[in-house]
Design an enzyme around this catalytic site. Structure first.
Site, PDB file in Angstrom:
ATOM      1  N   HIS A 188       3.989  -9.389   2.667  1.00  0.00           N
ATOM      2  CA  HIS A 188       4.826  -8.746   3.246  1.00  0.00           C
ATOM      3  C   HIS A 188       3.753  -8.730   4.930  1.00  0.00           C
ATOM      4  CE1 HIS A 188       7.117  -6.908   0.010  1.00  0.00           C
ATOM      5  NE2 HIS A 188       7.564  -7.969   0.543  1.00  0.00           N
ATOM      6  N   ALA A 189       4.279  -9.190   5.745  1.00  0.00           N
ATOM      7  CA  ALA A 189       3.461  -9.616   7.222  1.00  0.00           C
ATOM      8  C   ALA A 189       2.632  -8.128   7.530  1.00  0.00           C
ATOM      9  CB  ALA A 189       4.366 -10.072   8.095  1.00  0.00           C
ATOM     10  N   GLU A 191       1.547  -5.638   5.997  1.00  0.00           N
ATOM     11  CA  GLU A 191       0.388  -4.829   5.294  1.00  0.00           C
ATOM     12  C   GLU A 191      -0.873  -5.560   5.240  1.00  0.00           C
ATOM     13  OE1 GLU A 191       2.322  -5.413   1.508  1.00  0.00           O
ATOM     14  OE2 GLU A 191       4.071  -4.374   1.997  1.00  0.00           O
ATOM     15  N   ARG A 246       8.256  -7.416   8.280  1.00  0.00           N
ATOM     16  CA  ARG A 246       8.035  -7.586   6.943  1.00  0.00           C
ATOM     17  C   ARG A 246       8.150  -8.921   6.118  1.00  0.00           C
ATOM     18  NH1 ARG A 246       8.581  -4.344   1.914  1.00  0.00           N
ATOM     19  NH2 ARG A 246       9.918  -5.608   0.279  1.00  0.00           N
ATOM     20  N   HIS A 316      -0.674  -5.876  -2.325  1.00  0.00           N
ATOM     21  CA  HIS A 316       0.403  -5.276  -1.268  1.00  0.00           C
ATOM     22  C   HIS A 316      -0.476  -4.021  -0.674  1.00  0.00           C
ATOM     23  CE1 HIS A 316       3.885  -8.029  -2.077  1.00  0.00           C
ATOM     24  NE2 HIS A 316       3.186  -8.168  -3.074  1.00  0.00           N
ATOM     25  N   ALA A 317       0.507  -3.187   0.123  1.00  0.00           N
ATOM     26  CA  ALA A 317       0.344  -1.933   0.361  1.00  0.00           C
ATOM     27  C   ALA A 317       1.594  -1.293   0.933  1.00  0.00           C
ATOM     28  CB  ALA A 317      -0.855  -1.781   1.710  1.00  0.00           C
ATOM     29  N   TYR A 318       1.688  -0.131   0.809  1.00  0.00           N
ATOM     30  CA  TYR A 318       0.824   1.005   0.509  1.00  0.00           C
ATOM     31  C   TYR A 318       1.184   1.836  -0.578  1.00  0.00           C
ATOM     32  CZ  TYR A 318       3.411   4.017   3.179  1.00  0.00           C
ATOM     33  OH  TYR A 318       4.571   4.602   4.113  1.00  0.00           O
ATOM     34  N   TYR A 368       9.802   1.313  -8.351  1.00  0.00           N
ATOM     35  CA  TYR A 368      11.256   1.392  -8.335  1.00  0.00           C
ATOM     36  C   TYR A 368      11.824   0.050  -8.881  1.00  0.00           C
ATOM     37  CZ  TYR A 368       9.895  -0.531  -3.548  1.00  0.00           C
ATOM     38  OH  TYR A 368       9.201  -1.234  -2.494  1.00  0.00           O
ATOM     39  N   GLU A 390      -0.889  -1.910  -4.992  1.00  0.00           N
ATOM     40  CA  GLU A 390      -0.543  -1.241  -3.679  1.00  0.00           C
ATOM     41  C   GLU A 390      -1.582  -0.429  -3.449  1.00  0.00           C
ATOM     42  OE1 GLU A 390       2.645  -1.445  -2.247  1.00  0.00           O
ATOM     43  OE2 GLU A 390       3.642  -2.418  -3.474  1.00  0.00           O
TER      44      GLU A 390
END
Length: 451
Positions: A188-189, A191, A246, A316-318, A368, A390
């Protein structure tokens, strides 16, 4: 395998002229980030209606449908919508706070910190600032040249916009059939801490190989395939045009909206719960599985090497979490005990650095439900250990994690990744029976973990 550094490489390594030198042309002046805490199902429904009728940028969760009363909602709101949202939340008596009052100012702070550091083009590479795609690719080429005894750079394909998809193979040469670990960052851009970590991990492994027996053992017995920037087009776009982009940058023939969520595009329960079929949504699953050339290239590489790749790690984040399959359903994976133990060891190692707490558990229950995710795909394709980190923080800075926190974040995460990798050198035996989850009334299991 050596890559041909032909014209595409030279094209994308031209001197970095970043449009964000104008700090995104005041694109975010007056924008705010709200943290909203719906207390019950009625407030959840109301909040979904409010946000669904506004053009907002959800930071967490990433879809209105995923809003629930047991989790806060972080949402980036354009300056023209801040007053209406304040009014609506007060009218409905939904608890909220504003933790970024002017997003443009926060972005400018980050830029000033970056430019204030003494950065010379002929000096040492600075691992404590965020780097553009061009800078990262130059760094990869330099490492490939100077660290050829432990490092090999190659391309696995090209992005939608024609950029090369580079991967670093890290490990001692010699054994052709060594077990391997795949690590990708920057799916995801927006992050940015992800690509910063991938670079940090390579640097730390190379530096400590000569004096640290544990690192030397890992690199002697394992290969690490490291992809510092998975979503190269999106990452470049996040530097030049939209800091909070993203998705990928592929075009859709029927809509003006561009891009696909590269973590909803994998061929496992594709486009089911937790993914959107609408091209304008941040969780758009794409027209078909592996429609994105970036996803297709990585999937092809992993399928080719799946007998040796024993761990898949996506950064990833966050949220400060360590997640493992399943993402798409509430059920335990067959080797739950082994993976759960590996996750516990990883967050314990991470905690030992600075006392930062990470939750860990199945992605569906800890975060989720989402379908078409890379960790589910990796697990379904025979990679027994599939994890998604994350990274920091839990929302105070969100996607604008300050550069002062790159060092501690990457240091602690390196410990966690090394713990996972060390576990691959041991055999973990477990039965394949289903793990007995305890369900709550909401249908979620209540097995939550903290360290």
């Amino acid at each position: 395998m050596k890559v041909d550094f032909g014209w595409p490489f030279r094209l994308f390594l031209l001197p970095c002229v970043i449009v964000c030198s104008g700090v995104y042309k005041n694109r975010y002046a007056g924008d705010q980030v709200f943290r909203i805490s719906p207390s019950d199902d009625e407030e959840v429904c109301t909040l979904r209606n409010i946000l669904g009728n506004m053009k907002v940028d959800l930071w967490r969760p990433n879809s209105v449908s995923l809003i629930s009363h047991n989790a806060t909602v972080d949402v980036h709101v354009k300056r023209g919508d801040t007053r209406p949202l304040h009014a609506a939340l007060k009218r409905e008596r939904i608890q909220y706070s504003v933790f970024i009052t002017n997003l443009q100012q926060e972005i400018e702070k980050q830029r000033r910190r970056r430019s204030s550091r003494k950065r010379r083009s002929d000096g040492p590479y600075d691992y404590e600032v965020y780097h553009s795609l061009e800078e990262i690719q130059r760094w990869m080429l330099e490492m490939n040249t100077t660290q050829s005894d432990l490092l090999d750079m190659f391309s696995i394909g090209k992005s939608y916009e024609g950029r090369p998809l580079y991967v670093l193979q890290l490990g001692k040469r010699g054994r052709p059939q060594k077990k391997a670990v795949w690590i990708d960052c920057g799916v995801h851009a927006r992050e940015w801490i992800g690509p910063a970590f991938c670079q940090w991990f390579v640097k730390e492994a190379l530096n400590s190989y000569r004096y640290d027996p544990a690192t030397r053992r890992l690199l002697n017995q394992l290969n690490f395939y490291i992809m510092p920037v998975f979503n190269v087009d999106g990452y470049h776009f996040s530097w030049t045009t939209d800091r909070f982009w993203r998705k990928t940058r592929s075009k859709n023939p029927k809509f003006h909206c561009r891009g696909v969520d590269a973590n909803r595009n994998w061929k496992v329960k594709w486009c089911e719960e937790g993914a959107s079929s609408h091209p304008c949504d941040d969780t758009y699953c794409g027209p078909h599985p592996e429609s994105e050339p970036e996803v297709k290239a990585v999937a092809k590489f992993l399928r080719k090497h799946k007998k040796r790749v024993k761990a898949y790690i996506s950064v990833h984040a966050y949220a400060q979490m360590l997640l493992y399959p399943y993402s798409y359903k509430y059920a335990a994976i067959p080797n739950f005990n082994c993976v759960e133990s590996a996750a516990q060891n990883a967050v314990t190692a991470l905690y030992s650095a600075y006392g930062v707490k990470y939750r860990y558990g199945p992605a569906s229950t800890t975060l989720y439900v989402s379908s078409g995710s890379s960790i589910d795909w990796a697990y379904r394709n025979g990679i027994p250990y599939a994890f998604a980190f994350e990274l920091r923080d839990t929302g105070y800075f969100g996607f604008l994690l300050p550069e002062t926190l790159i060092n501690p974040t990457c240091t602690e995460t390196t410990r966690a990744v090394k713990a996972i990798a060390s576990g691959l050198l041991k055999k973990c035996y477990t039965d394949t029976g289903a793990f007995p989850y305890i369900r709550t009334d909401s249908g979620h299991d209540d097995k939550r973990h903290t360290i």
